[in-house]
Design an enzyme around this catalytic site. Structure first.
Site, PDB file in Angstrom:
ATOM      1  N   LYS A   1       0.776  -1.242   0.000  1.00  0.00           N
ATOM      2  CA  LYS A   1       0.000   0.000   0.000  1.00  0.00           C
ATOM      3  C   LYS A   1       0.810   1.296   0.000  1.00  0.00           C
ATOM      4  O   LYS A   1       0.392   2.283  -0.621  1.00  0.00           O
ATOM      5  CB  LYS A   1      -0.965  -0.009   1.188  1.00  0.00           C
TER       6      LYS A   1
ATOM      7  N   SER B   1       0.559 -10.019  -1.027  1.00  0.00           N
ATOM      8  CA  SER B   1       0.326  -8.577  -0.995  1.00  0.00           C
ATOM      9  C   SER B   1       0.507  -7.935   0.368  1.00  0.00           C
ATOM     10  O   SER B   1       0.711  -6.724   0.455  1.00  0.00           O
ATOM     11  CB  SER B   1      -1.077  -8.263  -1.524  1.00  0.00           C
TER      12      SER B   1
END
Length: 399
Positions: free
Chosen positions: A52, A303
């Site tokens: 992110k 992720s």
């Protein structure tokens, strides 16, 4: 308009001295299972524990001076919150983050530790986003959307750039999919110049807005949102990611909660990588066979790795059960000395290691002189569980 190579290159250059170049590690166990060379792109080792910050930092770094003075605001269940908080602090900008009331405590604590002011509001990320938008309208703070902005997608495209550099012969790239920013960025970085590379997105089956959205030709809200993978639990896909995914992504598949738990457990035990359920989605799809036949060099993106230890304990137990390594049975034993021991001795003879025992004399359906016993035990796999159950049935413990 889709992202251009020049834009992606400029973003990658801007982030090169800020973001970590996360490792690409080979996975023998996954390679043996699917018959292809499988590599894991470890974004769980990125700053703040997920991909992110790539998008958050790039978005915030491009704000004007007047925008920076007004500060930024965001909404997130955790990973985007930490990415915004870290990026804003590094750039000397104030940040306010709205998180769902039920957000994992470690993620709330980490977001505050990175310097953001945290407000718990709303039951879901979508509700928290409403609060964030209201705050932006009221104060002039700049909303840093978790996925639906061109600069966010450009930042995430750096993952795709690194994949091509680290694994130039890659044939398939598998990416967890929530709002779509990561998958859109990876696809935009890879697909235009390498159309033969297969790009696949993976959603949790019980929170999957993308299959219906792609069929409809526009973003459609998911009918249900119930998954342990909070990092990809997004009800409505973003417009910017949707345009890229519809054009550039080959497939979107879904995986079950059991598959997510099993994949997380495998990553922990065999790859020695701590990932959150959303971060294990690509691995789950590969293990499930959801991608069909794969060959050549396969890259799965892990992720994120921000997981509440309490959630990790629950998910690990779920994964062990799904893998046939944790068995819970309910049996009836005689309510007299030696009744319980006979059950436990049978389990010992079968090679099952008892973890926990709970017994009740008031359970529904018990006959006079019986006790209901619930036993949790470690087993060696599905075949072993079948043998244990058969032995218990033959001895009359399980009807």
């Amino acid at each position: 308009m889709l992202l251009t190579p020049d834009e992606i290159g400029a973003a990658a250059t801007a982030l090169s001295g800020v973001m970590r170049r996360t490792p690409m590690v080979a996975s023998r166990v996954l390679s043996e299972r699917v018959g292809a060379d499988v590599w894991i792109k470890c974004e769980n080792l990125q700053r703040t524990g997920s991909f992110k910050p790539r998008g958050a930092y790039y978005r915030i770094s491009r704000l004007s001076e007047s925008q920076r003075r007004r500060g930024v605001v965001a909404a997130s269940a955790g990973n985007h919150a930490q990415g915004v908080a870290w990026s804003a602090a590094r750039l000397g900008i104030t940040a306010r983050v709205y998180m769902p009331v039920g957000a994992a405590l470690p993620k709330v604590v980490a977001t505050r530790a990175y310097g953001a002011q945290v407000e718990l509001a709303g039951a879901t990320v979508d509700e928290s986003l409403t609060y964030a938008k209201e705050y932006a309208d009221r104060t002039g703070a700049v909303l840093i959307h978790p996925f639906d902005h061109r600069d966010i997608v450009l930042g995430q495209a750096g993952v795709g750039v690194e994949i091509l550099e680290q694994l130039p012969d890659v044939t398939t790239v598998v990416v967890p999919l929530g709002g779509g920013g990561l998958l859109a960025g990876v696809a935009a970085a890879i697909k235009p110049d390498h159309p033969g590379i297969r790009i696949v997105g993976v959603q949790a089956r019980s929170a999957a807005a993308w299959p219906e959205s792609l069929r409809a030709g526009h973003p459609v809200a998911a009918r249900e949102m119930s998954t342990m993978a909070d990092g990809i639990a997004v009800a409505l896909p973003g417009e910017v990611p949707f345009a890229h995914i519809r054009e550039l992504v080959d497939d979107v598949v879904t995986v079950s909660e059991e598959s997510l738990a099993t994949a997380l457990l495998l990553m922990l035990e065999r790859a020695k990588l701590l990932v959150e359920p959303a971060g294990a989605a690509a691995v789950a799809a590969l293990m499930d066979g959801a991608l069909g036949d794969v060959a050549g060099q396969v890259c799965v993106v892990a992720s994120g790795g921000n997981i509440d230890p309490l959630v990790l304990s629950h998910v690990t137990t779920t994964g062990l059960s799904a893998a046939g390594r944790f068995l819970t049975i309910t049996a009836s034993v005689p309510d007299r000395p030696g009744g319980l021991i006979s059950l436990l001795e049978l389990l010992r003879e079968q090679g099952a290691s008892v973890v926990d025992v709970v017994h009740s004399r008031v359970a529904e359906g018990l006959s006079l002189g019986e006790v209901q016993v619930t036993v949790s035990a470690e087993t060696r796999g599905p075949d072993h569980q079948v043998a244990v159950r058969a032995a218990l049935s033959q001895a009359g413990f399980v009807r």
